[in-house]
Motif scaffolding. Sequence first.
Motif, PDB file in Angstrom:
ATOM      1  N   LEU A  33      -2.954  50.071 -10.805  1.00  0.00           N
ATOM      2  CA  LEU A  33      -3.388  51.197 -11.359  1.00  0.00           C
ATOM      3  C   LEU A  33      -2.085  52.323 -11.424  1.00  0.00           C
ATOM      4  CD1 LEU A  33      -5.118  53.228 -13.053  1.00  0.00           C
ATOM      5  CD2 LEU A  33      -6.036  53.825 -11.045  1.00  0.00           C
ATOM      6  N   THR A  34      -1.519  52.209 -10.106  1.00  0.00           N
ATOM      7  CA  THR A  34      -0.401  53.247  -9.816  1.00  0.00           C
ATOM      8  C   THR A  34       0.755  52.779 -10.977  1.00  0.00           C
ATOM      9  OG1 THR A  34      -1.117  53.651  -7.605  1.00  0.00           O
ATOM     10  CG2 THR A  34       1.190  53.972  -8.302  1.00  0.00           C
ATOM     11  N   SER A  35       1.109  51.369 -11.104  1.00  0.00           N
ATOM     12  CA  SER A  35       2.345  51.049 -11.734  1.00  0.00           C
ATOM     13  C   SER A  35       1.851  51.338 -13.195  1.00  0.00           C
ATOM     14  CB  SER A  35       2.416  49.438 -11.381  1.00  0.00           C
ATOM     15  OG  SER A  35       2.675  49.259 -10.157  1.00  0.00           O
ATOM     16  N   ALA A  36       0.791  51.004 -13.533  1.00  0.00           N
ATOM     17  CA  ALA A  36       0.350  51.309 -15.009  1.00  0.00           C
ATOM     18  C   ALA A  36       0.356  52.724 -15.341  1.00  0.00           C
ATOM     19  CB  ALA A  36      -1.303  50.884 -15.137  1.00  0.00           C
ATOM     20  N   HIS A  37       0.122  53.507 -14.721  1.00  0.00           N
ATOM     21  CA  HIS A  37       0.050  55.013 -14.735  1.00  0.00           C
ATOM     22  C   HIS A  37       1.705  55.490 -14.864  1.00  0.00           C
ATOM     23  CE1 HIS A  37       0.629  59.242 -13.447  1.00  0.00           C
ATOM     24  NE2 HIS A  37      -0.356  59.439 -14.272  1.00  0.00           N
ATOM     25  N   GLU A  38       2.576  54.777 -14.132  1.00  0.00           N
ATOM     26  CA  GLU A  38       3.869  55.038 -14.003  1.00  0.00           C
ATOM     27  C   GLU A  38       4.556  54.736 -15.460  1.00  0.00           C
ATOM     28  OE1 GLU A  38       5.535  53.102 -10.809  1.00  0.00           O
ATOM     29  OE2 GLU A  38       4.982  54.661  -9.341  1.00  0.00           O
ATOM     30  N   ALA A  58       2.892  54.384 -18.238  1.00  0.00           N
ATOM     31  CA  ALA A  58       2.396  55.353 -19.239  1.00  0.00           C
ATOM     32  C   ALA A  58       3.265  56.732 -19.262  1.00  0.00           C
ATOM     33  CB  ALA A  58       0.928  55.525 -19.096  1.00  0.00           C
ATOM     34  N   THR A  59       3.321  57.113 -18.057  1.00  0.00           N
ATOM     35  CA  THR A  59       4.123  58.431 -17.871  1.00  0.00           C
ATOM     36  C   THR A  59       5.545  58.504 -18.400  1.00  0.00           C
ATOM     37  OG1 THR A  59       2.708  58.785 -15.876  1.00  0.00           O
ATOM     38  CG2 THR A  59       4.890  60.196 -16.039  1.00  0.00           C
ATOM     39  N   GLU A  89       5.485  58.589 -22.033  1.00  0.00           N
ATOM     40  CA  GLU A  89       4.985  59.808 -22.497  1.00  0.00           C
ATOM     41  C   GLU A  89       6.516  60.751 -22.484  1.00  0.00           C
ATOM     42  OE1 GLU A  89       2.243  63.514 -21.110  1.00  0.00           O
ATOM     43  OE2 GLU A  89       2.167  61.640 -20.039  1.00  0.00           O
ATOM     44  N   HIS A 146      -4.366  55.564 -24.033  1.00  0.00           N
ATOM     45  CA  HIS A 146      -5.434  54.645 -23.380  1.00  0.00           C
ATOM     46  C   HIS A 146      -4.868  53.466 -22.791  1.00  0.00           C
ATOM     47  CE1 HIS A 146      -9.439  53.513 -23.018  1.00  0.00           C
ATOM     48  NE2 HIS A 146      -9.261  52.361 -23.591  1.00  0.00           N
ATOM     49  N   LEU A 147      -5.151  53.268 -21.644  1.00  0.00           N
ATOM     50  CA  LEU A 147      -4.629  52.085 -20.945  1.00  0.00           C
ATOM     51  C   LEU A 147      -5.839  50.776 -21.139  1.00  0.00           C
ATOM     52  CD1 LEU A 147      -3.238  53.482 -17.512  1.00  0.00           C
ATOM     53  CD2 LEU A 147      -1.995  52.647 -19.740  1.00  0.00           C
TER      54      LEU A 147
END
Length: 302
Positions: free
Chosen positions: A266-271, A273-274, A277, A293-294
Amino acid sequence: MHKEIYRGRKARKVALVGFLLNSVLAAFKILAGIIGSSGAVLADGVHSISDFFTDIVVIVGFKITERPEDDCHNYGHGKYESLAAVAISLFLVVVGFQLLRNGLANIVSAAQGEVLPRPGGIALAAAVISIIIKEFLFRYTLNVGKKIKSSVVIANAWHHRSDTYSSFGVLLGVGGAFFLGQRWIILDPIASVMVSLLIFKVAIDTIRPALEELVETSLNEDEIDRIEKTISNHPGVIDFHQLRTRRIGTKAAIEFHLVLDAEKELTSAHEVATAIENKLKSYFTEDSIITIHLEPDISKTR
């Protein structure tokens, strides 16, 4: 939010400068039209009075758009700016119609042999001064409008330019009548008709993008292509879909589904996406609204 306050202050300042100069210019042209026996200059002075309304629209409109997001306006108040641009465009249409009607009426009168009064030198001077001041206001306002990326300020700039066209038409008519004699007074109404057509074009060019924003039209093809390349070329992205875009004032609103490796934490996926962005915000504006939306790639798990 600080950026909206800065934009609002810049917009109100340029509108205030225009308001003050338009006040002096309108009074001078009306007086010059009366003293110089020039109906064209007098009409141009009345025309300048309409600028008061557009300047007020800008001042009041930005006072609203700089308000923060609230429960009734979750995406801010940016669309009020587009609504103000529509209002200015409608002013342009009204002004253009009045010039067209008056010009055609004077052409008919001249063709029927009606003798129009010959304008005086003060009327000619008023037309020249009007062109200089309105061209200055156009360039100054357009520069500020592009700097703060404001459609309503840019629309107001083109309103100033329409006044330059109007005053130039008046200059041709007054100059023709003043230097060439009575039979050339018809140049004035002919020029007014040509000016009115130019004003209609400016109004259409101004109102089209504002209306597109108000009816939730997507971003243009070049912008969408830039978004798609930014997403698909980012490392770790497998796919994306359901891309939706629109514009809210100067902000872009973008949302899409991003497909990543199902094994990614999740942390890597968020990075990822960020990072996407931030890239999109650097291309558009920092206050743009990016919703991602992931989704996990389930094709390999089947």
